[in-house]
Write a protein that holds these residues in place. Sequence first.
Motif, mmCIF file in Angstrom:
data_model
loop_
_atom_site.group_PDB
_atom_site.id
_atom_site.type_symbol
_atom_site.label_atom_id
_atom_site.label_comp_id
_atom_site.label_asym_id
_atom_site.label_seq_id
_atom_site.Cartn_x
_atom_site.Cartn_y
_atom_site.Cartn_z
ATOM 1 N N ARG A 211 0.828 -1.205 0.000
ATOM 2 C CA ARG A 211 0.000 0.000 0.000
ATOM 3 C C ARG A 211 0.859 1.250 0.000
ATOM 4 O O ARG A 211 0.556 2.235 -0.686
ATOM 5 C CB ARG A 211 -0.909 -0.010 1.236
ATOM 6 N N PHE A 212 1.940 1.233 0.765
ATOM 7 C CA PHE A 212 2.858 2.369 0.829
ATOM 8 C C PHE A 212 3.414 2.680 -0.558
ATOM 9 O O PHE A 212 3.437 3.837 -0.990
ATOM 10 C CB PHE A 212 4.001 2.024 1.790
ATOM 11 N N LEU A 213 3.837 1.652 -1.276
ATOM 12 C CA LEU A 213 4.422 1.869 -2.596
ATOM 13 C C LEU A 213 3.372 2.371 -3.585
ATOM 14 O O LEU A 213 3.683 3.182 -4.467
ATOM 15 C CB LEU A 213 5.074 0.580 -3.098
ATOM 16 N N ASN A 214 2.134 1.945 -3.434
ATOM 17 C CA ASN A 214 1.070 2.495 -4.268
ATOM 18 C C ASN A 214 0.860 3.979 -3.978
ATOM 19 O O ASN A 214 0.591 4.766 -4.893
ATOM 20 C CB ASN A 214 -0.231 1.719 -4.047
ATOM 21 N N MET A 215 0.979 4.370 -2.711
ATOM 22 C CA MET A 215 0.896 5.797 -2.376
ATOM 23 C C MET A 215 2.019 6.581 -3.046
ATOM 24 O O MET A 215 1.806 7.709 -3.526
ATOM 25 C CB MET A 215 0.976 5.986 -0.862
ATOM 26 N N VAL A 216 3.218 6.000 -3.073
ATOM 27 C CA VAL A 216 4.353 6.659 -3.716
ATOM 28 C C VAL A 216 4.065 6.880 -5.198
ATOM 29 O O VAL A 216 4.309 7.967 -5.743
ATOM 30 C CB VAL A 216 5.630 5.819 -3.520
ATOM 31 N N VAL A 217 3.552 5.866 -5.864
ATOM 32 C CA VAL A 217 3.244 5.983 -7.289
ATOM 33 C C VAL A 217 2.156 7.031 -7.514
ATOM 34 O O VAL A 217 2.241 7.852 -8.441
ATOM 35 C CB VAL A 217 2.832 4.611 -7.853
ATOM 36 N N ILE A 229 10.186 5.279 -10.757
ATOM 37 C CA ILE A 229 10.233 4.786 -9.386
ATOM 38 C C ILE A 229 10.952 3.439 -9.409
ATOM 39 O O ILE A 229 10.613 2.549 -10.191
ATOM 40 C CB ILE A 229 8.830 4.624 -8.781
ATOM 41 N N LEU A 230 11.953 3.299 -8.542
ATOM 42 C CA LEU A 230 12.764 2.088 -8.502
ATOM 43 C C LEU A 230 12.730 1.489 -7.103
ATOM 44 O O LEU A 230 12.701 2.211 -6.109
ATOM 45 C CB LEU A 230 14.227 2.414 -8.862
ATOM 46 N N PHE A 253 6.410 -9.378 -5.952
ATOM 47 C CA PHE A 253 5.773 -8.411 -5.054
ATOM 48 C C PHE A 253 5.077 -7.306 -5.842
ATOM 49 O O PHE A 253 3.919 -6.956 -5.569
ATOM 50 C CB PHE A 253 6.840 -7.818 -4.125
ATOM 51 N N LEU A 254 5.771 -6.753 -6.834
ATOM 52 C CA LEU A 254 5.190 -5.663 -7.618
ATOM 53 C C LEU A 254 3.941 -6.123 -8.356
ATOM 54 O O LEU A 254 2.940 -5.386 -8.439
ATOM 55 C CB LEU A 254 6.229 -5.125 -8.602
ATOM 56 N N ARG A 255 3.966 -7.343 -8.879
ATOM 57 C CA ARG A 255 2.781 -7.858 -9.583
ATOM 58 C C ARG A 255 1.627 -8.101 -8.622
ATOM 59 O O ARG A 255 0.463 -7.832 -8.948
ATOM 60 C CB ARG A 255 3.150 -9.126 -10.338
ATOM 61 N N LYS A 256 1.931 -8.606 -7.443
ATOM 62 C CA LYS A 256 0.874 -8.872 -6.465
ATOM 63 C C LYS A 256 0.119 -7.598 -6.118
ATOM 64 O O LYS A 256 -1.113 -7.621 -5.941
ATOM 65 C CB LYS A 256 1.463 -9.485 -5.202
ATOM 66 N N TYR A 257 0.837 -6.480 -6.027
ATOM 67 C CA TYR A 257 0.209 -5.228 -5.605
ATOM 68 C C TYR A 257 -0.060 -4.272 -6.772
ATOM 69 O O TYR A 257 -0.277 -3.082 -6.566
ATOM 70 C CB TYR A 257 1.063 -4.566 -4.523
ATOM 71 N N GLU A 260 3.483 -3.486 -11.403
ATOM 72 C CA GLU A 260 4.466 -3.935 -12.398
ATOM 73 C C GLU A 260 4.635 -2.972 -13.568
ATOM 74 O O GLU A 260 5.687 -2.974 -14.230
ATOM 75 C CB GLU A 260 4.106 -5.326 -12.923
ATOM 76 N N ASP A 261 3.651 -2.136 -13.820
ATOM 77 C CA ASP A 261 3.772 -1.168 -14.914
ATOM 78 C C ASP A 261 4.277 0.192 -14.437
ATOM 79 O O ASP A 261 4.475 1.101 -15.252
ATOM 80 C CB ASP A 261 2.412 -0.984 -15.605
ATOM 81 N N GLU A 262 4.478 0.337 -13.144
ATOM 82 C CA GLU A 262 4.848 1.628 -12.572
ATOM 83 C C GLU A 262 6.249 1.658 -11.972
ATOM 84 O O GLU A 262 6.838 2.734 -11.843
ATOM 85 C CB GLU A 262 3.852 2.005 -11.470
ATOM 86 N N VAL A 263 6.771 0.509 -11.581
ATOM 87 C CA VAL A 263 8.011 0.463 -10.800
ATOM 88 C C VAL A 263 8.994 -0.497 -11.464
ATOM 89 O O VAL A 263 8.607 -1.563 -11.940
ATOM 90 C CB VAL A 263 7.726 0.005 -9.353
ATOM 91 N N LYS A 264 10.267 -0.105 -11.504
ATOM 92 C CA LYS A 264 11.317 -0.973 -12.018
ATOM 93 C C LYS A 264 12.364 -1.207 -10.927
ATOM 94 O O LYS A 264 12.193 -0.753 -9.795
ATOM 95 C CB LYS A 264 11.935 -0.370 -13.273
#
Length: 435
Positions: A211-217, A229-230, A253-257, A260-264
């Motif tokens: 959820r935190f990383l989604n807030m960052v995006v 965003i890395l 992890f990125l796919r679960k949340y 995957e299209d926003e973070v590398k």
Amino acid sequence: MTSGFFEGIEKVRFEGVDSDNPLAFRHYNPDEVVLGKRMEDHLRFAVAWWHTFAWEGGDPFGGATFERPWHPQDDMGRAKLKADIAFEMFELLGQPFFCWHDADIRPEQGNFADNLRTLEEITDYIGEKMQDVGTKLLWGTANMFSHRRWMAGASTNPDPDVFAFAAATVKSCMDATHKLNGENYVLWGGREGYETLLNTDLKTELDHMGRFLNMVVDYKHKIGFKGTILVEPKPQEPSKHQYDYDAATCIGFLRKYGLEDEVKLNLEQGHAILAGHSFEHELAVATAEGMLGSIDMNRNDYQSGWDTDQFPNNTPEVALAYYYVLKAGGFTTGGTNFDSKLRRQSIDPDDLIAGHIGGMDVCARGLKAAAAMIEDGGLETELTNRYSGWETPAAQAMLESNLDDITARVLADAVNPDPRSGRQEKLENYVNRFV
């Protein structure tokens, strides 16, 4: 007016392989064209502010060995002096980029409001230096692992107040990165993990981290930040187990949340070793999934079980790393950050220059070897030949078939395949031709 810290050291220049000048480039020529692009534009070198300027030379068994004019790093005057000397070094090396954590560039104040105030002040100052020198920001990030508040994690902390402090800290660092026209923003979960499962709710912590990383995006898009965003994988140290264990774990992890299209990924050679992988393995995994963003180029001591963060000096390893970078099309917003530090006995100012020169030369040699392998095409030819059987209509149809039909085919054709050589030794010999 210069600080005098690098007194007597001249701007580092390319002098070629026959030079015996220890403070000259022998292989890194920024204007040399490799695969149609300047070497500087391929490699996109960056200096790590933390290891280069903030680290004081301590290790698990001893304290600081470096005596720098900006130590102790506890007020804004010394923070600005540190910035002055950093940009002097960037000029000497011709460095196109640098990277920072917030705690590297401003003194810790103990509370968020004062941390924000000093971060804004120092990034204004750094912005002026960037205009004068021309060095750009490859990426910024937040240090959410050193202060005692982070001892149980940041976004994964069981205390919601720490989660809130982490969110505010990342927002401030994203704002600062955006203000300085940074090309990426990195999240490294230095303590996003656990020491013992006896007091850890894995599902809750992973959900909070997602959820935190989604807030960052979401915030990236709100402020119009155009960079990438890395996230940076690391398996352990300081935590017994960190959630961002390796490239494959991070991709899952990125796919679960839904990220995957926003973070590398920002991949580090030293972290790959701690995970039991080679650096090219991590790069191959990331490039296969279209998730490569940037790299931290360093090495670990293979006789030590911890993250020693040494400057790269193994050309064959570096060549294979850049082979995968080039196969992926090269860097876009990413680059080659030297997340490397001097040995604690290397205490002189020119050691800082020499360490970066050596790393840049090794990367230049590796890049040129990788480019030569790409142009020659030998490895790609071997791959094509090895998997050529899958190009037949029957083989492709089998992938759309089922176990019953495949078994019937094996029985009807009396298939009893003979194994074919993997030719590993020949391929290793092939690579050695170029390095």
